[in-house]
Design a protein around this motif. Structure first.
Motif, PDB file in Angstrom:
ATOM      1  N   ASP A   1      -0.887  -2.946  -6.658  1.00 29.75           N
ATOM      2  CA  ASP A   1       0.088  -1.838  -6.444  1.00 29.75           C
ATOM      3  C   ASP A   1       0.682  -2.193  -4.974  1.00 29.75           C
ATOM      4  O   ASP A   1       0.243  -1.778  -4.061  1.00 29.75           O
ATOM      5  CB  ASP A   1      -0.706  -0.433  -6.389  1.00 29.75           C
ATOM      6  CG  ASP A   1       0.394   0.838  -6.419  1.00 29.75           C
ATOM      7  OD1 ASP A   1       1.383   0.565  -5.860  1.00 29.75           O
ATOM      8  OD2 ASP A   1      -0.016   1.727  -7.023  1.00 29.75           O
ATOM      9  N   LYS A   2       1.967  -2.671  -4.955  1.00 27.02           N
ATOM     10  CA  LYS A   2       2.511  -3.140  -3.689  1.00 27.02           C
ATOM     11  C   LYS A   2       2.717  -1.902  -2.913  1.00 27.02           C
ATOM     12  O   LYS A   2       2.367  -1.983  -1.616  1.00 27.02           O
ATOM     13  CB  LYS A   2       3.861  -3.713  -4.101  1.00 27.02           C
ATOM     14  CG  LYS A   2       3.823  -5.256  -4.864  1.00 27.02           C
ATOM     15  CD  LYS A   2       4.934  -5.561  -5.205  1.00 27.02           C
ATOM     16  CE  LYS A   2       4.945  -6.881  -5.924  1.00 27.02           C
ATOM     17  NZ  LYS A   2       6.379  -7.483  -6.119  1.00 27.02           N
ATOM     18  N   LYS A   3       3.003  -0.713  -3.271  1.00 27.22           N
ATOM     19  CA  LYS A   3       3.300   0.397  -2.446  1.00 27.22           C
ATOM     20  C   LYS A   3       2.158   0.962  -1.753  1.00 27.22           C
ATOM     21  O   LYS A   3       1.911   1.132  -0.556  1.00 27.22           O
ATOM     22  CB  LYS A   3       3.971   1.508  -3.132  1.00 27.22           C
ATOM     23  CG  LYS A   3       4.375   2.731  -2.337  1.00 27.22           C
ATOM     24  CD  LYS A   3       5.016   3.772  -3.132  1.00 27.22           C
ATOM     25  CE  LYS A   3       5.485   4.753  -2.101  1.00 27.22           C
ATOM     26  NZ  LYS A   3       4.389   5.695  -1.573  1.00 27.22           N
ATOM     27  N   ARG A   4       1.062   0.989  -2.730  1.00 25.77           N
ATOM     28  CA  ARG A   4      -0.204   1.609  -1.872  1.00 25.77           C
ATOM     29  C   ARG A   4      -0.836   0.586  -1.290  1.00 25.77           C
ATOM     30  O   ARG A   4      -1.636   0.789  -0.123  1.00 25.77           O
ATOM     31  CB  ARG A   4      -1.225   1.965  -3.023  1.00 25.77           C
ATOM     32  CG  ARG A   4      -0.633   3.260  -3.936  1.00 25.77           C
ATOM     33  CD  ARG A   4      -1.457   3.574  -5.302  1.00 25.77           C
ATOM     34  NE  ARG A   4      -2.656   3.928  -4.925  1.00 25.77           N
ATOM     35  CZ  ARG A   4      -3.810   4.102  -5.823  1.00 25.77           C
ATOM     36  NH1 ARG A   4      -3.348   3.697  -6.971  1.00 25.77           N
ATOM     37  NH2 ARG A   4      -4.879   4.329  -5.269  1.00 25.77           N
ATOM     38  N   SER A   5      -0.755  -0.729  -1.630  1.00 30.55           N
ATOM     39  CA  SER A   5      -1.204  -1.935  -0.714  1.00 30.55           C
ATOM     40  C   SER A   5      -0.774  -1.901   0.681  1.00 30.55           C
ATOM     41  O   SER A   5      -1.438  -1.898   1.825  1.00 30.55           O
ATOM     42  CB  SER A   5      -0.960  -3.028  -1.268  1.00 30.55           C
ATOM     43  OG  SER A   5      -1.739  -3.204  -2.621  1.00 30.55           O
ATOM     44  N   LYS A   6       0.749  -1.555   0.777  1.00 28.44           N
ATOM     45  CA  LYS A   6       1.152  -1.612   2.005  1.00 28.44           C
ATOM     46  C   LYS A   6       0.998  -0.457   2.557  1.00 28.44           C
ATOM     47  O   LYS A   6       0.724  -0.362   4.206  1.00 28.44           O
ATOM     48  CB  LYS A   6       2.990  -1.583   1.600  1.00 28.44           C
ATOM     49  CG  LYS A   6       3.576  -1.638   2.989  1.00 28.44           C
ATOM     50  CD  LYS A   6       5.124  -1.829   2.632  1.00 28.44           C
ATOM     51  CE  LYS A   6       6.022  -1.955   4.013  1.00 28.44           C
ATOM     52  NZ  LYS A   6       7.454  -1.816   3.878  1.00 28.44           N
ATOM     53  N   ASP A   7       0.618   0.777   2.163  1.00 30.55           N
ATOM     54  CA  ASP A   7       0.407   1.906   2.832  1.00 30.55           C
ATOM     55  C   ASP A   7      -1.122   1.851   3.276  1.00 30.55           C
ATOM     56  O   ASP A   7      -1.236   2.508   4.510  1.00 30.55           O
ATOM     57  CB  ASP A   7       0.529   3.339   1.876  1.00 30.55           C
ATOM     58  CG  ASP A   7       2.089   3.447   1.599  1.00 30.55           C
ATOM     59  OD1 ASP A   7       2.898   3.017   2.215  1.00 30.55           O
ATOM     60  OD2 ASP A   7       2.091   4.211   0.584  1.00 30.55           O
TER      61      ASP A   7
ATOM     62  N   GLY B   1      -3.040  -1.012   3.863  1.00 34.41           N
ATOM     63  CA  GLY B   1      -3.266  -2.186   4.681  1.00 34.41           C
ATOM     64  C   GLY B   1      -4.281  -2.795   4.078  1.00 34.41           C
ATOM     65  O   GLY B   1      -5.063  -2.690   3.212  1.00 34.41           O
ATOM     66  N   LEU B   2      -4.223  -4.257   4.683  1.00 32.37           N
ATOM     67  CA  LEU B   2      -5.258  -5.233   4.070  1.00 32.37           C
ATOM     68  C   LEU B   2      -6.722  -4.762   4.095  1.00 32.37           C
ATOM     69  O   LEU B   2      -7.476  -5.028   3.145  1.00 32.37           O
ATOM     70  CB  LEU B   2      -4.933  -6.733   4.685  1.00 32.37           C
ATOM     71  CG  LEU B   2      -5.726  -7.743   4.384  1.00 32.37           C
ATOM     72  CD1 LEU B   2      -5.548  -8.174   2.832  1.00 32.37           C
ATOM     73  CD2 LEU B   2      -5.585  -8.940   5.153  1.00 32.37           C
TER      74      LEU B   2
END
Length: 285
Positions: free
Chosen positions: A200-206, A208-209
């Motif tokens: 999930d690109k959005k949740r991953s960006k929110d 963080g790694l």
């Protein structure tokens, strides 16, 4: 009259030119183009792809050495209940390797994650093939190093830390069909908790790694904890979650590790297919 006829001729000529351009320049078969893109044969000639595959090889070999030696150390520590320590060790090691390798190659280190990434279109089939080959070679290298340096008594006692179901007797091991069900369930658990968030690109960006790595490592540790505590069967080493790891140990130790080895491949493959079928029906938000 002449100007009108000239305008009509010009319009007819422009239409014919547009039609010809559309026929000659437009895609003749969009599905064929998508299929070629999913294969990604051009990646065989990309230095970046080979660098990422080499990273997977090195990371998988290092993971096999670190994880296997740590688990054997826990089992040989004579603790009253090492089953509680092993999931913690798995969590720490998985987190460290993920946070380092995800920015480099995606941090797969297992055919399970590569296969589901190919199904989801995150990586091409060509890259997936190179990754899985690199992971298997990395596992073989890692277990070769372990076999060379490990005490032979520990190798025989713990079957080189490989994926073991146990002997053929039902009293000393888990049944192969039960092990298959457990492998399928625990792999699906890891995919549902970890991959759903990671893809999930959005949740991953929110998040963080670091948080993504925590969730994936936590899901793996939870699956290991469930598998080694719920059965309580002698000779069963718990879920593999990584067919490449099971292959490397079986090649060098053999024996009982080949008993039901297919379980550690079929179970994860079925889990990936089931998760993919479910994921396409999950809500986007």
């Amino acid at each position: 009259m002449n100007s009108t006829n000239s305008r009509v001729v010009d319009e007819d000529f422009s239409i014919s030119v547009q039609t010809c351009d559309t026929v000659s320049l437009g895609p003749t078969n969009p599905l064929k183009g998508k299929f070629r893109a999913s294969i990604g044969s051009h990646e065989f000639f990309s230095p970046e792809t080979w660098k990422a595959a080499f990273t997977e090889l090195v990371a998988t070999a290092s993971l096999m050495i670190t994880l296997t030696s740590s688990i054997i150390a826990c089992l040989d520590s004579h603790e009253t209940d090492p089953k509680l320590i092993i999931p913690i060790v798995v969590f720490i090691i998985a987190f460290l390797f993920l946070i380092v390798t995800i920015p480099l190659s995606g941090g797969h280190m297992s055919p399970v994650f590569t296969f589901i990434a190919a199904l989801k279109g995150v990586v091409t089939l060509s890259r997936a093939l190179l990754y899985i080959l690199a992971q298997c070679i990395g596992s073989i290298i890692g277990f070769y190093i372990l076999k060379c340096v490990m005490d032979p008594n520990l190798i025989n006692t713990y079957s080189l830390g490989g994926c073991a179901i146990g002997g053929k007797g039902l009293n000393s091991s888990i049944h192969q069909h039960d092990a298959l069900l457990l492998e399928f369930s625990c792999t699906f658990l890891v995919l549902f908790l970890g991959v759903t968030l990671a893809f999930d690109k959005k949740r991953s960006k929110d998040l963080g790694l670091p948080m993504i790595c925590l969730v994936i490592a936590g899901a793996m540790a939870l699956a290991v904890f469930v598998s080694i505590t719920v059965t309580g069967r002698a000779g069963y080493a718990g879920v593999g979650l990584n067919p490449a790891r099971c292959l490397g140990a079986a090649l060098f130790h053999g024996g009982s590790l080949w008993n039901g080895h297919w379980v550690f491949w079929v179970g994860p493959i079925l889990a990936c297919l089931m998760y993919y079928s479910l994921s396409i029906n999950l809500p986007n938000e």
